[in-house]
Design a protein around this motif. Sequence first.
Motif, short mmCIF file in Angstrom:
data_model
loop_
_atom_site.label_atom_id
_atom_site.label_comp_id
_atom_site.label_asym_id
_atom_site.label_seq_id
_atom_site.Cartn_x
_atom_site.Cartn_y
_atom_site.Cartn_z
N LYS A 35 -8.36 14.63 -6.39
CA LYS A 35 -8.10 14.07 -5.06
C LYS A 35 -6.61 13.88 -4.83
N VAL A 36 -5.91 13.32 -5.82
CA VAL A 36 -4.47 13.09 -5.69
C VAL A 36 -3.74 14.42 -5.55
N GLN A 37 -4.13 15.43 -6.33
CA GLN A 37 -3.46 16.73 -6.24
C GLN A 37 -3.67 17.36 -4.87
N GLY A 38 -4.86 17.20 -4.31
CA GLY A 38 -5.13 17.71 -2.97
C GLY A 38 -4.25 17.05 -1.92
N ILE A 39 -4.09 15.74 -2.04
CA ILE A 39 -3.23 15.00 -1.10
C ILE A 39 -1.77 15.42 -1.29
N ARG A 68 5.11 10.94 -9.24
CA ARG A 68 3.97 11.54 -9.92
C ARG A 68 2.65 10.95 -9.45
N LYS A 69 2.54 9.63 -9.39
CA LYS A 69 1.29 8.99 -8.98
C LYS A 69 1.42 8.15 -7.72
N LYS A 70 2.63 7.94 -7.26
CA LYS A 70 2.85 7.10 -6.09
C LYS A 70 3.83 7.77 -5.14
N ALA A 71 3.88 7.26 -3.95
CA ALA A 71 4.84 7.74 -2.95
C ALA A 71 5.51 6.52 -2.32
N VAL A 72 6.75 6.68 -1.97
CA VAL A 72 7.47 5.63 -1.26
C VAL A 72 7.36 5.94 0.23
N VAL A 73 6.84 4.97 0.98
CA VAL A 73 6.69 5.14 2.42
C VAL A 73 7.46 4.04 3.14
N ARG A 74 7.94 4.37 4.35
CA ARG A 74 8.71 3.40 5.14
C ARG A 74 8.03 3.22 6.49
N ASN A 75 7.91 1.96 6.90
CA ASN A 75 7.31 1.70 8.21
C ASN A 75 8.36 1.78 9.31
N GLN A 76 7.96 1.54 10.54
CA GLN A 76 8.86 1.67 11.68
C GLN A 76 9.97 0.63 11.69
N ILE A 90 -3.11 11.55 5.85
CA ILE A 90 -2.19 12.28 6.71
C ILE A 90 -2.56 12.03 8.18
N VAL A 91 -1.55 11.75 9.00
CA VAL A 91 -1.76 11.54 10.43
C VAL A 91 -1.59 12.88 11.12
#
Length: 92
Positions: A35-39, A68-76, A90-91
């Motif tokens: 699942k993670v690889q697909g994302i 590798r296992k996480k992503a850093v995301v930033r809000n508005q 994904i939006v």
Amino acid sequence: MKKMTYVDYDAMSTEDLRAMNEMIYGIIKRRSEIKVQGIKNQIHVGAKVKVNHHKTRHDTFTITEIKRKKAVVRNQYGKSYNVPIDLIEIVG
């Protein structure tokens, strides 16, 4: 598949239960990795995503870094979060 009850599991040896537990854990881990690889194949830095968590239900984020296992995301508002990849949607 036969439905097992507590009595059926209780009759099994500890060694058999441990072996079954390792097998089930391995199956769940492989499914999660797939699942993670697909994302990861669908996301990229700059992509707009949502995070599947009750505290961030209505927010849209931008990916700033993929690990590798996480992503850093930033809000508005500029706040960054370190998020497990399997919580990303994904939006679009």
